[in-house]
Design an enzyme around this catalytic site. Structure first.
Site, short mmCIF file in Angstrom:
data_model
loop_
_atom_site.label_atom_id
_atom_site.label_comp_id
_atom_site.label_asym_id
_atom_site.label_seq_id
_atom_site.Cartn_x
_atom_site.Cartn_y
_atom_site.Cartn_z
CG HIS A 1 36.49 33.06 24.94
ND1 HIS A 1 36.77 31.98 25.73
CD2 HIS A 1 37.49 33.13 24.01
CE1 HIS A 1 37.90 31.42 25.32
NE2 HIS A 1 38.35 32.10 24.27
CG ASP B 1 38.48 47.02 52.80
OD1 ASP B 1 39.60 47.16 52.26
OD2 ASP B 1 38.15 45.97 53.40
CG HIS C 1 39.71 33.12 27.56
ND1 HIS C 1 40.18 31.85 27.79
CD2 HIS C 1 40.31 33.53 26.41
CE1 HIS C 1 41.03 31.50 26.84
NE2 HIS C 1 41.14 32.50 25.99
CB CYS D 1 38.70 44.27 50.20
SG CYS D 1 38.49 42.62 49.50
CB THR E 1 41.70 38.48 50.50
OG1 THR E 1 40.28 38.73 50.62
CG2 THR E 1 42.29 38.13 51.86
C1 RB5 Z 1 39.11 43.58 56.31
O1 RB5 Z 1 39.77 43.24 57.48
C2 RB5 Z 1 39.08 42.40 55.35
O2 RB5 Z 1 38.25 41.41 55.85
C3 RB5 Z 1 38.65 42.85 53.99
O3 RB5 Z 1 39.52 43.82 53.51
C4 RB5 Z 1 38.62 41.80 52.89
O4 RB5 Z 1 39.84 41.14 52.78
C5 RB5 Z 1 37.48 40.88 52.88
O5 RB5 Z 1 37.35 39.99 52.04
#
Ligand code: RB5
Length: 151
Positions: free
Chosen positions: A135, A10, A100, A67, A69
């Site tokens: 595994h 994203d 694993h 993304c 996180t």
């Molecule tokens: C976008 O702001 C953020 O929510 C997205 O990149 C991601 O981290 C969601 O899990």
């Protein structure tokens, strides 16, 4: 021949996606870039779903999803049977995810790690084989024990 990798992000992962793409292209991997194509705000599930479908349909050997996180992309990817997505923001997890868990999708947090760390994670992930043995039994258990859990 080097593996074919589908990559998607994203807006929060866009810059890192471009760096990883550049690195993998130099390393002669084949890349399918699903997008997004700028830092303009988009919805990560759209890109994550399209990317994992390429892995399921065997158009790509592995996927990389990014993304902010890595959490949202992980949640999306692991809804699909046959997808084993691993959120790895350091190389040890990347190594274990292959050894694993036979992970076939690497997920990264674009707002958590920098380029150098990301490249090391990617290198580790793609140079580590699945260990098999006990595994494999555990992966088969994931499939059999969760078969009818989604409606
Ligand atoms: C976008 O702001 C953020 O929510 C997205 O990149 C991601 O981290 C969601 O899990």
């Amino acid at each position: 021949m080097k593996k074919k990798i589908v990559i998607a992000s994203d807006h929060a992962g866009f810059n890192l996606k471009e760096k990883i793409k550049e690195f993998l292209t130099k390393e002669n991997y084949q890349i399918i870039d699903i997008g997004c194509y700028s830092c303009n705000s988009v919805d990560y599930p759209i890109y994550g779903v399209e990317a994992v479908k390429k892995v399921i349909e065997k158009e790509a050997d592995f996927g990389i999803l990014i993304c902010g996180t890595g959490i949202g992309m992980s949640i999306v990817a692991n809804r699909f049977q046959g997808i084993r997505a691993a959120l790895c923001n350091e190389p040890f997890s990347a190594k274990m995810a292959r050894l694993h868990n036979d992970a076939n999708v690497l997920v990264l947090g674009g707002r958590i790690i920098g380029e150098a760390m990301a490249i090391e994670i990617v290198q580790t992930f793609f140079s580590t084989p699945f260990e098999g043995g006990r595994h494999e039994r555990r992966l088969n258990l994931i499939e059999s024990l969760t078969k009818n859990e989604s409606s």
